[in-house]
Design an enzyme around this catalytic site. Structure first.
Site, mmCIF file in Angstrom:
data_model
loop_
_atom_site.group_PDB
_atom_site.id
_atom_site.type_symbol
_atom_site.label_atom_id
_atom_site.label_comp_id
_atom_site.label_asym_id
_atom_site.label_seq_id
_atom_site.Cartn_x
_atom_site.Cartn_y
_atom_site.Cartn_z
ATOM 1 C CG ASP A 12 -2.111 0.924 1.133
ATOM 2 O OD1 ASP A 12 -3.128 0.586 0.924
ATOM 3 O OD2 ASP A 12 -1.787 1.892 1.204
ATOM 4 C CB ILE A 13 0.729 4.343 -2.078
ATOM 5 C CG1 ILE A 13 1.862 5.283 -2.576
ATOM 6 C CG2 ILE A 13 -0.512 5.149 -1.573
ATOM 7 C CD1 ILE A 13 1.460 6.009 -3.831
ATOM 8 C CG ASN A 34 -12.744 -0.763 3.278
ATOM 9 O OD1 ASN A 34 -12.890 -1.317 4.313
ATOM 10 N ND2 ASN A 34 -11.462 -0.189 3.078
ATOM 11 C CD GLU A 50 -8.006 5.941 -1.630
ATOM 12 O OE1 GLU A 50 -7.241 6.618 -2.365
ATOM 13 O OE2 GLU A 50 -7.802 5.451 -0.479
ATOM 14 C CG HIS A 63 -8.485 -2.838 -2.864
ATOM 15 N ND1 HIS A 63 -9.500 -2.358 -3.473
ATOM 16 C CD2 HIS A 63 -8.414 -2.431 -1.653
ATOM 17 C CE1 HIS A 63 -9.707 -1.146 -2.685
ATOM 18 N NE2 HIS A 63 -9.058 -1.300 -1.573
ATOM 19 C CG HIS A 66 -6.906 -3.088 2.774
ATOM 20 N ND1 HIS A 66 -6.025 -1.837 2.594
ATOM 21 C CD2 HIS A 66 -7.972 -2.862 2.251
ATOM 22 C CE1 HIS A 66 -6.841 -1.098 1.971
ATOM 23 N NE2 HIS A 66 -8.011 -1.630 1.791
HETATM 24 P P1 5GP Z 1 -9.559 1.217 0.033
HETATM 25 O O1 5GP Z 1 -10.274 2.387 0.949
HETATM 26 O O2 5GP Z 1 -10.365 1.502 -1.280
HETATM 27 O O3 5GP Z 1 -10.145 -0.024 0.775
HETATM 28 O O4 5GP Z 1 -8.196 1.153 -0.005
HETATM 29 C C1 5GP Z 1 -7.571 1.810 -1.113
HETATM 30 C C2 5GP Z 1 -6.088 1.716 -0.525
HETATM 31 O O5 5GP Z 1 -5.206 1.912 -1.574
HETATM 32 C C3 5GP Z 1 -5.603 2.687 0.452
HETATM 33 O O6 5GP Z 1 -5.108 1.977 1.562
HETATM 34 C C4 5GP Z 1 -4.655 3.491 -0.265
HETATM 35 O O7 5GP Z 1 -3.317 4.041 0.649
HETATM 36 C C5 5GP Z 1 -4.286 2.739 -1.352
HETATM 37 N N1 5GP Z 1 -3.679 3.180 -2.644
HETATM 38 C C6 5GP Z 1 -4.205 4.358 -3.351
HETATM 39 N N2 5GP Z 1 -3.565 4.826 -4.211
HETATM 40 C C7 5GP Z 1 -2.522 3.972 -4.361
HETATM 41 C C8 5GP Z 1 -1.516 3.637 -5.405
HETATM 42 O O8 5GP Z 1 -1.328 4.351 -6.335
HETATM 43 N N3 5GP Z 1 -0.562 2.657 -5.145
HETATM 44 C C9 5GP Z 1 -0.668 1.761 -4.050
HETATM 45 N N4 5GP Z 1 0.338 1.066 -4.005
HETATM 46 N N5 5GP Z 1 -1.641 2.057 -3.148
HETATM 47 C C10 5GP Z 1 -2.390 2.938 -3.191
#
Ligand code: 5GP
Length: 114
Positions: free
Chosen positions: A34-35, A91, A99, A104, A106
């Protein structure tokens, strides 16, 4: 015609269009850090086909979900968090805070998660 909604960052990552450190990739899944990590270990696993979220899991794409889950014991052992423990988060839609509109999973670990 390309569906622009599908061309989000995880779709690009799945297609290897983004220059990141891939942890693992095969026919079904892509795995990367994760970034913006929320724990010392924060890994993301995605299917290599576009699935918006868990609401779109079905008999046709379930193989991708199987492969995502099958990889959990492998990567958590490699990262040495299988014994200490870890949390899996998936999520779905806005109330969960999803987001990225691309299914995906985690994996969070490496510390006590509260
Ligand atoms: P969500 O809230 O959708 O379950 O999680 C999205 C996750 O993707 C977040 O933890 C966010 O930090 C990660 N993320 C968003 N953009 C990028 C990216 O460009 N590269 C990587 N490696 N992770 C990302």
């Amino acid at each position: 015609m390309v569906n622009l909604m599908k061309e989000n960052i995880f779709n690009k990552i799945a297609k290897k269009k983004v220059n990141i450190d891939y942890i693992y990739k095969d026919k079904y899944i892509t795995v990367f850090n994760d970034i913006n990590p929320k724990a010392p270990i924060h890994i993301i696993i995605i299917p290599n086909i576009y699935i918006k979220n868990l609401n779109y899991v079905n008999k046709k794409n379930i193989i991708y979900i199987n492969k995502m889950f099958l990889y959990i014991p492998i990567i958590t052992k490699k990262k040495n968090i299988n014994k200490s423990g870890y949390r899996i988060i998936i999520n779905c839609n806005k109330d969960s805070g999803q987001e990225i509109k691309y299914l995906h999973l985690h994996i969070l670990g490496g510390c006590l998660l509260i």
